[in-house]
Scaffold this motif. Sequence first.
Motif, PDB file in Angstrom:
ATOM      1  N   LEU B 243       0.885  -1.161   0.000  1.00  0.00           N
ATOM      2  CA  LEU B 243       0.000   0.000   0.000  1.00  0.00           C
ATOM      3  C   LEU B 243       0.920   1.207   0.000  1.00  0.00           C
ATOM      4  O   LEU B 243       1.677   1.426   0.967  1.00  0.00           O
ATOM      5  CB  LEU B 243      -0.904  -0.009   1.237  1.00  0.00           C
ATOM      6  N   TRP B 244       0.919   1.947  -1.093  1.00  0.00           N
ATOM      7  CA  TRP B 244       1.854   3.070  -1.253  1.00  0.00           C
ATOM      8  C   TRP B 244       1.311   4.283  -0.522  1.00  0.00           C
ATOM      9  O   TRP B 244       0.179   4.709  -0.765  1.00  0.00           O
ATOM     10  CB  TRP B 244       2.052   3.406  -2.733  1.00  0.00           C
ATOM     11  N   LEU B 245       2.116   4.839   0.362  1.00  0.00           N
ATOM     12  CA  LEU B 245       1.718   5.992   1.173  1.00  0.00           C
ATOM     13  C   LEU B 245       2.502   7.228   0.735  1.00  0.00           C
ATOM     14  O   LEU B 245       3.551   7.121   0.114  1.00  0.00           O
ATOM     15  CB  LEU B 245       1.970   5.683   2.657  1.00  0.00           C
ATOM     16  N   HIS B 246       1.964   8.377   1.084  1.00  0.00           N
ATOM     17  CA  HIS B 246       2.659   9.625   0.725  1.00  0.00           C
ATOM     18  C   HIS B 246       2.703  10.598   1.893  1.00  0.00           C
ATOM     19  O   HIS B 246       1.710  10.833   2.559  1.00  0.00           O
ATOM     20  CB  HIS B 246       1.971  10.308  -0.457  1.00  0.00           C
ATOM     21  N   GLY B 247       3.874  11.178   2.079  1.00  0.00           N
ATOM     22  CA  GLY B 247       4.037  12.289   3.012  1.00  0.00           C
ATOM     23  C   GLY B 247       4.059  11.848   4.464  1.00  0.00           C
ATOM     24  O   GLY B 247       3.768  10.692   4.792  1.00  0.00           O
ATOM     25  N   PRO B 248       4.392  12.784   5.355  1.00  0.00           N
ATOM     26  CA  PRO B 248       4.442  12.452   6.789  1.00  0.00           C
ATOM     27  C   PRO B 248       3.069  12.047   7.331  1.00  0.00           C
ATOM     28  O   PRO B 248       2.993  11.322   8.318  1.00  0.00           O
ATOM     29  CB  PRO B 248       4.944  13.752   7.443  1.00  0.00           C
ATOM     30  N   GLU B 249       1.994  12.462   6.661  1.00  0.00           N
ATOM     31  CA  GLU B 249       0.638  12.088   7.109  1.00  0.00           C
ATOM     32  C   GLU B 249       0.259  10.682   6.649  1.00  0.00           C
ATOM     33  O   GLU B 249      -0.794  10.168   7.010  1.00  0.00           O
ATOM     34  CB  GLU B 249      -0.412  13.075   6.565  1.00  0.00           C
ATOM     35  N   HIS B 250       1.123  10.080   5.799  1.00  0.00           N
ATOM     36  CA  HIS B 250       0.846   8.743   5.254  1.00  0.00           C
ATOM     37  C   HIS B 250      -0.509   8.686   4.547  1.00  0.00           C
ATOM     38  O   HIS B 250      -1.367   7.873   4.882  1.00  0.00           O
ATOM     39  CB  HIS B 250       0.935   7.682   6.353  1.00  0.00           C
ATOM     40  N   TYR B 251      -0.659   9.573   3.575  1.00  0.00           N
ATOM     41  CA  TYR B 251      -1.832   9.507   2.688  1.00  0.00           C
ATOM     42  C   TYR B 251      -1.783   8.216   1.884  1.00  0.00           C
ATOM     43  O   TYR B 251      -0.731   7.844   1.365  1.00  0.00           O
ATOM     44  CB  TYR B 251      -1.848  10.700   1.725  1.00  0.00           C
ATOM     45  N   LEU B 252      -2.912   7.524   1.764  1.00  0.00           N
ATOM     46  CA  LEU B 252      -3.011   6.342   0.911  1.00  0.00           C
ATOM     47  C   LEU B 252      -3.043   6.796  -0.548  1.00  0.00           C
ATOM     48  O   LEU B 252      -3.769   7.744  -0.889  1.00  0.00           O
ATOM     49  CB  LEU B 252      -4.288   5.552   1.213  1.00  0.00           C
ATOM     50  N   THR B 253      -2.243   6.153  -1.417  1.00  0.00           N
ATOM     51  CA  THR B 253      -2.239   6.574  -2.824  1.00  0.00           C
ATOM     52  C   THR B 253      -2.684   5.441  -3.754  1.00  0.00           C
ATOM     53  O   THR B 253      -3.701   5.542  -4.401  1.00  0.00           O
ATOM     54  CB  THR B 253      -0.863   7.100  -3.256  1.00  0.00           C
TER      55      THR B 253
END
Lengths: 396, 396
Positions: B243-253
Amino acid sequence: MSLLLRRIAPASQARWGAATIAGRRLLSKVGGNGTPDPMTGELTALPDINVSRLEITRNTKPNTPPPSSTLMFDGPLNLEPSSTVLHYAQTLFEGMKAYRQENGKVTLFRPDMNMKRMNNSARRIALPTFDGEALLDLIKELVRIDKHWIPKEPGHSLYIRPTLIGNQKAIGVGPPNEALLFVICSPVGPYYPKGFKPVALYGTTEYIRAAPGGTGAYKLGVNYAPGVMPQKDAAEKGYVQNLWLHGPEHYLTEVGTMNMFVVFKKENGALELVTPPLDGMILPGVTRDSVLSLARDHITGKNRLPNLPDNLVVSERGVTMKEVQEASKSGDLVELFGAGTAAVISPVDRIGYLGEDVHIPTGPDGMGPISRPIWTELVGRQTGTIDSDWSVTVDN
Amino acid sequence: MSLLLRRIAPASQARWGAATIAGRRLLSKVGGNGTPDPMTGELTALPDINVSRLEITRNTKPNTPPPSSTLMFDGPLNLEPSSTVLHYAQTLFEGMKAYRQENGKVTLFRPDMNMKRMNNSARRIALPTFDGEALLDLIKELVRIDKHWIPKEPGHSLYIRPTLIGNQKAIGVGPPNEALLFVICSPVGPYYPKGFKPVALYGTTEYIRAAPGGTGAYKLGVNYAPGVMPQKDAAEKGYVQNLWLHGPEHYLTEVGTMNMFVVFKKENGALELVTPPLDGMILPGVTRDSVLSLARDHITGKNRLPNLPDNLVVSERGVTMKEVQEASKSGDLVELFGAGTAAVISPVDRIGYLGEDVHIPTGPDGMGPISRPIWTELVGRQTGTIDSDWSVTVDN
């Protein structure tokens, strides 16, 4: 894993030169298809390079080198249309140079670093690793056979491109069940045939080269295709290359396909040579490492370089565009340059940034006070005119 | 630009089937090498696809389809070792499927979206764009000739892989002076032959798939090779995909190589179907767009879907791991699934995240209350059992 050592050919000829190293045929037999580990998919059963089994097939009708402008590579590779390199960009490479001195001696520059980095790159995209010393032995053999193709003129060399690609007979994202390692070469002239010409960079805020958790620290094909269009954009705006920035602070990372250095004048009068740290986004360049080592050895007195200032400090730290902009305005910006195998040192005189140009001092010869003496030492060591253990003799 | 339409072959045969479309030979003559614009390097002089000049060379000794397990692609491509695809990852592709109904009718699903996206991808890495309708005409012709290779069984189809690569005779980072467009096909079975099996995802914090200013929104080879090693890591930890996450907030992408959707129960009892917005990091998937359209048409009443709840809201917005975690704990997480051409809908029952497992509800058949009715409608439209203008007839 198969290995193929390839040679260059003029456009008008199918093949040329003294010999073809038939590494591919031999190593296909030795290696053949790898057997992926059923759990991890890793090519555990893949035999490594066996130098002792090299067969050399000499061309019975060798040509003499044609004018460089007509050079191109010889016959095509046969690749399955399903090869992972063609769909999923499973490819990596190295850039090396062989130098020929006037006395005929042929040398490579720090080739162990290329072999080590190439294996690191392979690991990052699940391609098989290999015995770097064995590949280096084969590259040396290739260079020995083709040494008459290395130009003797200053600044000229034989560019060597080892490449590793994924190559299999079924579509699918994963470690490939075959890989091909090939080496191609090309004689190259100096990057700046008429003396140093500083370049203008476009401080790129629309596109990135790398990001944390990505592949910027590895010499992979995937780091290059995405940069072609931004480079065209920069060219249309009147700049030669992209200055790749990172984050909202616009940290400087790399210049086009080179590492970058900047020199600041400090309050105490010292000069600080700065390059971004190897934080996962920066390619661990051989030239980058060499510049750092030469500067540090000068400071410690291990190896003093003529004309390099004494009051020098070396830092691997982040630098923002704001710091560069302010130093440019206050007169504390001394120089800024790219460093890489192709150009060695590439001075910069201007950065287009958010609609303004940041000006960077350059000397009358295009170089700066730090890059000039370092370049002199570096090129001397590369070409073998200055003795050092960085220079590896291939042929005497 | 050259165009090559390729066909599949069993391992034991060099070629097979009814015909070979000789698009390559013809279009090589039409196109040949492009002439790069001297200013931009763009392949402005490159002739586009001319469908009227297609020549079809039929195989005089056609084979019948062998068991699927023996299938592989036929003869290799001949590529210059200096091709930009091999060094700089200049490659892009599409994934499409042709379906055959029991009555023999053959259809494609929303192929115009693939053609449009393929041209967008080409622009992003400085490969030549082309007439998408012309390529689609050629793909239809290929599918018509090979329609007996499309399995009739439910969930089966012919997977179609149009691919565009840079292919030139000199090493150099830049727009290539040649490109090759080829299409290969392969019969494929259902992703879940024994009913839906929810998968466990590894919430990946060590690696990224995409970043702002990168290439995540384009279907480029460069987005895939870097994910192979993280996928192996996830598999070793007991998870099927990243599950690819983004940014320090760990947005789901995204999920592996799919788009992703999550459904929350809101305070007012409504269900919110959420997918990340097309912010430059998310692939504009055909299945993603179809899921959104079906849900929205249900809400507006334009096309009501059986068994899909009425109190549905559709959002394209960012979702963080914190929101998913909290909803899982409070009982407000309804379902989470991947969406893509290969699997159509792929339900998820667990996310490993920072050392803990986040549990996701799934129904007795593996699906959830939103994905189940949407999947039914989507697969009906794909296979042509439900009439819609998304289904394009290739052969009756």
